[in-house]
Design a protein around this motif. Sequence first.
Motif, PDB file in Angstrom:
ATOM      1  N   GLY A  74      77.331  91.348  43.716  1.00 38.26           N
ATOM      2  CA  GLY A  74      77.948  92.398  44.526  1.00 38.26           C
ATOM      3  C   GLY A  74      77.290  93.752  44.341  1.00 38.26           C
ATOM      4  N   ALA A  75      77.609  94.650  45.254  1.00 41.35           N
ATOM      5  CA  ALA A  75      76.993  95.980  45.273  1.00 41.35           C
ATOM      6  C   ALA A  75      77.172  96.687  43.926  1.00 41.35           C
ATOM      7  N   GLY A  79      81.424  90.351  41.331  1.00 39.55           N
ATOM      8  CA  GLY A  79      82.054  91.437  42.094  1.00 39.55           C
ATOM      9  C   GLY A  79      81.260  92.729  42.037  1.00 39.55           C
ATOM     10  N   ALA A  80      81.521  93.566  43.030  1.00 37.78           N
ATOM     11  CA  ALA A  80      80.874  94.882  43.069  1.00 37.78           C
ATOM     12  C   ALA A  80      81.147  95.639  41.770  1.00 37.78           C
ATOM     13  N   ARG A 111      88.446  83.490  39.362  1.00 42.45           N
ATOM     14  CA  ARG A 111      88.813  82.255  40.067  1.00 42.45           C
ATOM     15  C   ARG A 111      87.637  81.300  40.174  1.00 42.45           C
TER      16      ARG A 111
HETATM   17  C1  LIG Z   1      75.375  95.898  53.066  1.00 43.54           C
HETATM   18  C2  LIG Z   1      76.560  95.173  52.479  1.00 43.54           C
HETATM   19  O1  LIG Z   1      77.666  95.499  52.713  1.00 43.54           O
HETATM   20  S1  LIG Z   1      76.241  93.824  51.461  1.00 43.54           S
HETATM   21  C3  LIG Z   1      77.833  93.268  50.955  1.00 43.54           C
HETATM   22  C4  LIG Z   1      77.939  93.145  49.489  1.00 43.54           C
HETATM   23  N1  LIG Z   1      79.274  92.731  49.150  1.00 43.54           N
HETATM   24  C5  LIG Z   1      79.886  93.114  48.034  1.00 43.54           C
HETATM   25  O2  LIG Z   1      79.325  93.805  47.204  1.00 43.54           O
HETATM   26  C6  LIG Z   1      81.296  92.618  47.893  1.00 43.54           C
HETATM   27  C7  LIG Z   1      81.547  91.977  46.544  1.00 43.54           C
HETATM   28  N2  LIG Z   1      82.875  91.427  46.545  1.00 43.54           N
HETATM   29  C8  LIG Z   1      83.847  91.809  45.669  1.00 43.54           C
HETATM   30  O3  LIG Z   1      83.634  92.646  44.781  1.00 43.54           O
HETATM   31  C9  LIG Z   1      85.174  91.113  45.868  1.00 43.54           C
HETATM   32  O4  LIG Z   1      86.212  92.011  45.505  1.00 43.54           O
HETATM   33  C10 LIG Z   1      85.272  89.763  45.087  1.00 43.54           C
HETATM   34  C11 LIG Z   1      84.434  88.735  45.857  1.00 43.54           C
HETATM   35  C12 LIG Z   1      84.754  89.880  43.681  1.00 43.54           C
HETATM   36  C13 LIG Z   1      86.700  89.284  44.973  1.00 43.54           C
HETATM   37  O5  LIG Z   1      87.246  89.087  46.213  1.00 43.54           O
HETATM   38  P1  LIG Z   1      88.519  88.092  46.358  1.00 43.54           P
HETATM   39  O6  LIG Z   1      88.095  86.716  46.009  1.00 43.54           O
HETATM   40  O7  LIG Z   1      89.074  88.336  47.730  1.00 43.54           O
HETATM   41  O8  LIG Z   1      89.498  88.508  45.211  1.00 43.54           O
HETATM   42  P2  LIG Z   1      90.715  89.538  45.209  1.00 43.54           P
HETATM   43  O9  LIG Z   1      90.431  90.723  46.072  1.00 43.54           O
HETATM   44  O10 LIG Z   1      91.944  88.722  45.474  1.00 43.54           O
HETATM   45  O11 LIG Z   1      90.710  90.035  43.687  1.00 43.54           O
HETATM   46  C14 LIG Z   1      91.044  89.216  42.608  1.00 43.54           C
HETATM   47  C15 LIG Z   1      91.277  90.117  41.395  1.00 43.54           C
HETATM   48  O12 LIG Z   1      90.029  90.714  41.021  1.00 43.54           O
HETATM   49  C16 LIG Z   1      90.097  92.158  41.146  1.00 43.54           C
HETATM   50  N3  LIG Z   1      88.823  92.591  41.728  1.00 43.54           N
HETATM   51  C17 LIG Z   1      88.290  92.206  42.924  1.00 43.54           C
HETATM   52  N4  LIG Z   1      87.072  92.741  43.079  1.00 43.54           N
HETATM   53  C18 LIG Z   1      86.839  93.490  41.985  1.00 43.54           C
HETATM   54  C19 LIG Z   1      85.732  94.278  41.589  1.00 43.54           C
HETATM   55  N5  LIG Z   1      84.632  94.378  42.344  1.00 43.54           N
HETATM   56  N6  LIG Z   1      85.800  94.890  40.373  1.00 43.54           N
HETATM   57  C20 LIG Z   1      86.914  94.791  39.585  1.00 43.54           C
HETATM   58  N7  LIG Z   1      87.993  94.033  39.919  1.00 43.54           N
HETATM   59  C21 LIG Z   1      87.952  93.399  41.118  1.00 43.54           C
HETATM   60  C22 LIG Z   1      91.290  92.433  42.061  1.00 43.54           C
HETATM   61  O13 LIG Z   1      91.840  93.706  41.815  1.00 43.54           O
HETATM   62  C23 LIG Z   1      92.213  91.294  41.662  1.00 43.54           C
HETATM   63  O14 LIG Z   1      92.800  91.599  40.437  1.00 43.54           O
HETATM   64  P3  LIG Z   1      94.342  91.219  40.138  1.00 43.54           P
HETATM   65  O15 LIG Z   1      94.426  89.722  40.244  1.00 43.54           O
HETATM   66  O16 LIG Z   1      94.557  91.752  38.746  1.00 43.54           O
HETATM   67  O17 LIG Z   1      95.131  91.906  41.198  1.00 43.54           O
END
Ligand SMILES: CC(=O)SCCNC(=O)CCNC(=O)[C@H](O)C(C)(C)COP(=O)(O)OP(=O)(O)OC[C@H]1O[C@@H](n2cnc3c(N)ncnc32)[C@H](O)[C@@H]1OP(=O)(O)O
Length: 211
Positions: free
Chosen positions: A167-168, A185-186, A209
Amino acid sequence: MHTDSLLIVGGGGHAKVVMDVAKLQADSHRYSLRLADDNLALAGTRLMGLAIIAPIALALAKGGRFHVAIGNNQARAQLNGLCQEAGMESHSLVHPRAIVANSAKVGGGSFVAAGAILAPDADIGLACIINHGAVVDHDCRIGAFSHIAPNATLAGGVTLGERVLIGAGANVLPGVKIGDGCIVGAGAVVLNDLIAGRTYVGTPARCVREN
Ligand SMILES: CC(=O)SCCNC(=O)CCNC(=O)[C@H](O)C(C)(C)COP(=O)(O)OP(=O)(O)OC[C@H]1O[C@@H](n2cnc3c(N)ncnc32)[C@H](O)[C@@H]1OP(=O)(O)O
């Protein structure tokens, strides 16, 4: 005069970024551009000035080269397979303002965005995305269909399996191994090896998860 055609597959946000590079290189690489997406609602609409062909199957018959411009790793893998089965040849795209060491390798169909850095002996697999400002340091190995999101940093000697999302802004410490299908995750900081097929977040990264 153009001698070849390059089909960009995907009509979303990542496709815009890819089109920007493809347009810059169209003349020097001597290809004409086409664009296709499976969303029928996009048929005939324009992205960066180019009309979208939909569905993708309509664009495959003409052959030539292709680049799948879709951020989702699973979808990108599936569509790369589809285009290859149609006899097309994958094409990688590297922004002219990315920094790529002479000994770094970029696999077929991969994309390297502006500001990314690939250090010596970095090895990028097939159809990966190394996004804006990402750093893939020396001796890293990135498995096919993986995505290193903007400003993520892989320190030296990191190994990623296939279809991994970093992630970012995430950071991965030197020598860490990350299994197939992991999502980081980001903003996470990864200190230790990660088990395949799981999602990790935070500092230090912890599993939240199984995917
Ligand atoms: C150009 C562009 O845009 S490129 C795109 C690049 N994409 C990214 O960087 C996105 C990366 N994705 C993330 O960080 C997402 O949050 C994921 C994939 C890690 C998790 O998403 P989901 O599977 O939907 O999980 P969900 O949002 O339900 O979060 C689960 C738990 O992790 C936590 N969590 C989710 N993401 C993060 C994160 N980045 N950092 C810290 N905690 C996080 C949530 O608060 C939640 O905690 P809780 O259970 O205590 O409430």
